[in-house]
Design a protein around this motif. Structure first.
Motif, short mmCIF file in Angstrom:
data_model
loop_
_atom_site.label_atom_id
_atom_site.label_comp_id
_atom_site.label_asym_id
_atom_site.label_seq_id
_atom_site.Cartn_x
_atom_site.Cartn_y
_atom_site.Cartn_z
N PHE A 269 28.05 14.24 45.61
CA PHE A 269 29.21 13.34 45.59
C PHE A 269 29.72 13.12 47.02
O PHE A 269 29.83 14.06 47.80
CB PHE A 269 30.36 13.97 44.80
N PHE A 270 30.11 11.88 47.31
CA PHE A 270 30.67 11.54 48.62
C PHE A 270 32.18 11.28 48.48
O PHE A 270 32.59 10.24 47.96
CB PHE A 270 29.96 10.32 49.22
N THR A 271 33.01 12.21 48.92
CA THR A 271 34.48 12.09 48.98
C THR A 271 35.05 11.19 47.87
O THR A 271 35.45 10.04 48.09
CB THR A 271 34.93 11.60 50.38
N VAL A 272 35.10 11.76 46.68
CA VAL A 272 35.53 11.02 45.49
C VAL A 272 37.06 10.92 45.45
O VAL A 272 37.75 11.92 45.69
CB VAL A 272 35.02 11.73 44.21
N ALA A 308 35.01 9.27 59.84
CA ALA A 308 34.79 8.28 58.77
C ALA A 308 34.17 8.95 57.55
O ALA A 308 33.44 9.94 57.67
CB ALA A 308 33.86 7.17 59.28
N ARG A 309 34.51 8.40 56.38
CA ARG A 309 33.96 8.92 55.13
C ARG A 309 33.47 7.77 54.26
O ARG A 309 34.05 6.69 54.25
CB ARG A 309 35.04 9.68 54.34
N ASP A 310 32.45 8.08 53.48
CA ASP A 310 31.92 7.12 52.51
C ASP A 310 32.71 7.31 51.21
O ASP A 310 32.18 7.79 50.21
CB ASP A 310 30.42 7.39 52.31
N PHE A 311 34.02 6.98 51.26
CA PHE A 311 34.91 7.21 50.11
C PHE A 311 34.36 6.52 48.86
O PHE A 311 34.05 5.32 48.90
CB PHE A 311 36.31 6.66 50.41
N LEU A 349 25.48 10.22 45.35
CA LEU A 349 26.38 9.25 44.72
C LEU A 349 27.48 8.93 45.71
O LEU A 349 28.47 9.68 45.83
CB LEU A 349 26.96 9.80 43.41
N GLY A 350 27.28 7.86 46.47
CA GLY A 350 28.27 7.45 47.46
C GLY A 350 28.59 5.99 47.27
O GLY A 350 28.17 5.36 46.29
N ASN A 351 29.33 5.43 48.24
CA ASN A 351 29.72 4.03 48.13
C ASN A 351 28.90 3.14 49.06
O ASN A 351 28.88 1.94 48.90
CB ASN A 351 31.21 3.91 48.43
N THR A 352 28.29 3.77 50.04
CA THR A 352 27.46 3.12 51.08
C THR A 352 28.25 2.31 52.10
O THR A 352 27.66 1.52 52.83
CB THR A 352 26.35 2.20 50.51
N SER A 353 29.59 2.45 52.14
CA SER A 353 30.32 1.75 53.21
C SER A 353 31.42 2.65 53.77
O SER A 353 32.54 2.65 53.25
CB SER A 353 30.90 0.44 52.70
N PRO A 354 31.08 3.45 54.79
CA PRO A 354 32.07 4.38 55.34
C PRO A 354 33.27 3.65 55.93
O PRO A 354 33.14 2.54 56.45
CB PRO A 354 31.29 5.08 56.47
N VAL A 355 34.43 4.28 55.80
CA VAL A 355 35.69 3.74 56.33
C VAL A 355 36.33 4.84 57.16
O VAL A 355 36.27 6.02 56.80
CB VAL A 355 36.62 3.33 55.16
N THR A 356 36.96 4.47 58.29
CA THR A 356 37.56 5.51 59.13
C THR A 356 38.87 6.00 58.50
O THR A 356 39.50 5.29 57.70
CB THR A 356 37.87 4.98 60.54
N GLY A 410 40.22 0.47 45.14
CA GLY A 410 40.35 1.82 44.58
C GLY A 410 41.67 2.46 44.95
O GLY A 410 42.32 3.10 44.11
N LEU A 411 42.10 2.29 46.20
CA LEU A 411 43.37 2.91 46.61
C LEU A 411 44.55 2.23 45.93
O LEU A 411 45.57 2.87 45.64
CB LEU A 411 43.53 2.85 48.14
N LYS A 412 44.43 0.95 45.66
CA LYS A 412 45.51 0.26 44.95
C LYS A 412 45.71 0.89 43.57
O LYS A 412 46.83 1.15 43.14
CB LYS A 412 45.16 -1.23 44.81
N LYS A 413 44.58 1.15 42.91
CA LYS A 413 44.67 1.79 41.58
C LYS A 413 45.22 3.20 41.70
O LYS A 413 46.00 3.65 40.86
CB LYS A 413 43.27 1.82 40.93
N PHE A 414 44.81 3.90 42.76
CA PHE A 414 45.32 5.26 42.94
C PHE A 414 46.84 5.24 43.15
O PHE A 414 47.57 6.02 42.53
CB PHE A 414 44.65 5.95 44.14
N VAL A 415 47.31 4.35 44.01
CA VAL A 415 48.75 4.32 44.32
C VAL A 415 49.56 3.96 43.07
O VAL A 415 50.60 4.56 42.80
CB VAL A 415 49.04 3.36 45.50
#
Ligand SMILES: O=C(O)[C@H]1O[C@H](OP(=O)(O)OP(=O)(O)OC[C@H]2O[C@@H](n3ccc(=O)[nH]c3=O)[C@H](O)[C@@H]2O)[C@H](O)[C@@H](O)[C@H]1O
Length: 431
Positions: A269-272, A308-311, A349-356, A410-415
């Motif tokens: 898993f990549f930073t779920v 950076a992480r592949d959240f 299982l990652g997202n393939t687009s790392p974000v800082t 995804g963060l919108k749903k989390f917030v």
């Protein structure tokens, strides 16, 4: 210094006084004094030996960690009902870490499509147990029973496999967190090594043997610099004890596959992240601190390079887990013996687009409508890695895995979830 046994059994028995009733007949006593003393000594010795042996087996099985909140007719009934399959060709799945973040989402998805699900969780206090209990209440409202117990409790596991012929085990119970490994290393050994072996032992002996899908971690890539990370890349340079225990898990599961014919699928898993997430993770604790007006520490790598992480969003991870269960293939052993080769697989299982990390914070600021008090600090030498990036071609071709949620969505749903769960008193609602 005398040992406990020496204190209880002094070499001069005369020092050991037995309280006798005054009403005792002196004559009777004189006649039977030596016999009764010997008899009492023998009784005492037997009792002490018995309690010593039962204490040993208690310690041996690691039971000191366990609560006795399992067993009984009502409990067995709850387990049976929860495990019932309600679709043709469905599966019955034991989900360890069932009240955890990923465990909750996977359990709900399985139940929704008609599979039988039983959760298992020790409800430890690594993070706020009330969140785990709230997840359990959610699962309960969907007819999913979560057993309270520890994966190191082999008697309990044996009992569960006696009651239900689980077709699959989704093993998500673990000590998570990269940096906490420096504070409490033994908890990683307890859950990620000893607990894993205890679970595999139970699966190996179960008849039929279940197929196992379990959570490894992107952290096994450690100091690997080749990007994106592919399953065939080297994983022998872990940067944290957490990563080392997950890597060990991959080797341990391999031996159970090889010797006992257990079907094994390990998922890196990549930073779920997402609703009902883990409060120890950065996106979660940043949200809390931003809303409370507290500063957040943003780590930076060498030469002030952003980390950076592949959240990866939870719904995408759930699809990968279900895809893995559906394609796992059968275990081949029975009676603890291998009858033929069984599948052994590992997938990213990652997202393939790392974000800082600073970009993650900016997205949160926008949804929370609050500026973060950023404090930029050099990455401490605590097990962190500078970046992660998954190559998911293997999961795509074998599992049909295709992540569809970007970090903004995804963060919108989390917030939204965060504000509805913790209330609006910490900040303004998200649009
Ligand atoms: O993929 C995994 O296998 C792992 O993913 C997750 O670990 P990480 O990727 O480290 O996530 P997380 O802690 O959210 O830190 C994210 C970023 O924020 C940075 N970070 C963190 C804390 C802080 O105070 N400041 C900061 O900048 C930090 O330096 C990092 O760059 C799981 O926790 C772990 O259990 C495991 O599953």
């Amino acid at each position: 210094m005398p040992s406990l046994e020496e204190e209880l059994f002094p070499s001069t028995p005369g020092k050991f006084k037995i309280d006798r009733s005054h009403s005792m007949n002196r004559q009777f006593h004189r006649c039977f004094a030596s016999t009764s003393t010997m008899f009492l000594w023998a009784l005492f010795l037997i009792a002490l030996t018995a309690s010593y042996l039962s204490f040993q087996s208690f310690v041996d099985s690691g039971s000191k960690y366990f609560t006795a909140s399992w067993g009984g007719l009502q409990w067995e009934k709850q387990v049976r009902v929860s495990s019932q399959i309600r679709r043709s060709g469905g599966m019955s799945v034991l989900v360890t870490g069932g009240a955890g973040f990923v465990g909750t989402h996977v359990s709900l998805a399985l139940k929704r499509r008609g599979d039988g699900v039983v959760g298992l969780d020790n409800f430890n206090n690594y993070y706020d147990p009330s969140l785990k209990k709230a997840r359990r209440a959610l699962l309960d409202s969907h007819g999913i029973f979560v057993v309270e117990g520890d994966i190191n409790d082999s008697r309990m596991l044996e009992k569960l496999f006696d009651i239900v012929a689980f077709t699959h085990v989704m093993h998500l119970a673990a000590q998570a967190g990269v940096r906490y490994a420096m504070e409490n290393p033994n908890s990683y050994v307890h859950s990620n090594i000893a607990g894993l072996v205890s679970l595999l032992e139970a699966c190996k002996s179960a008849n039929p043997q279940p197929s196992i899908v379990w959570a490894s971690s992107s952290s096994v890539y450690g100091l690997n610099e080749k990007v994106p990370f592919s399953e065939s890349d080297r994983t022998d340079q872990p940067a944290s004890l957490y990563a080392a225990t997950k890597k060990a898990g991959e080797e341990i599961t391999h031996t159970y596959n090889h010797i006992y014919g257990l079907s094994i699928t390990g998922l890196r898993f990549f930073t779920v992240y997402g609703p009902w997430g883990r409060p120890d993770m950065a996106y979660f604790s940043f949200t809390r601190n931003i809303l409370q007006g507290k500063p957040i520490k943003i780590y930076r790598g060498k030469n002030r390079v952003d980390l950076a992480r592949d959240f990866t969003y939870i719904d995408d991870i759930v699809k990968g887990c279900l895809g893995s269960l559906d394609t796992s293939g059968k275990s081949t052993g029975s009676g603890g013996k291998k009858r033929g080769p069984a599948p052994y697989r590992i997938f990213n299982l990652g997202n393939t687009s790392p974000v800082t990390v600073p970009t993650l914070v900016s997205i949160l600021e926008r949804y929370l409508k609050t500026k973060a008090k950023r404090s930029l600090v050099d990455m401490p030498g605590n097990g962190d890695v500078p970046f992660t990036h998954a190559n998911i071609s293997l999961a795509r071709s074998e599992l049909g895995y295709k992540p569809t949620t970007d970090l903004q969505t995804g963060l919108k749903k989390f917030v939204r979830w965060y504000l509805s769960y913790y209330g609006y008193n910490h900040g303004k609602p998200v649009n």
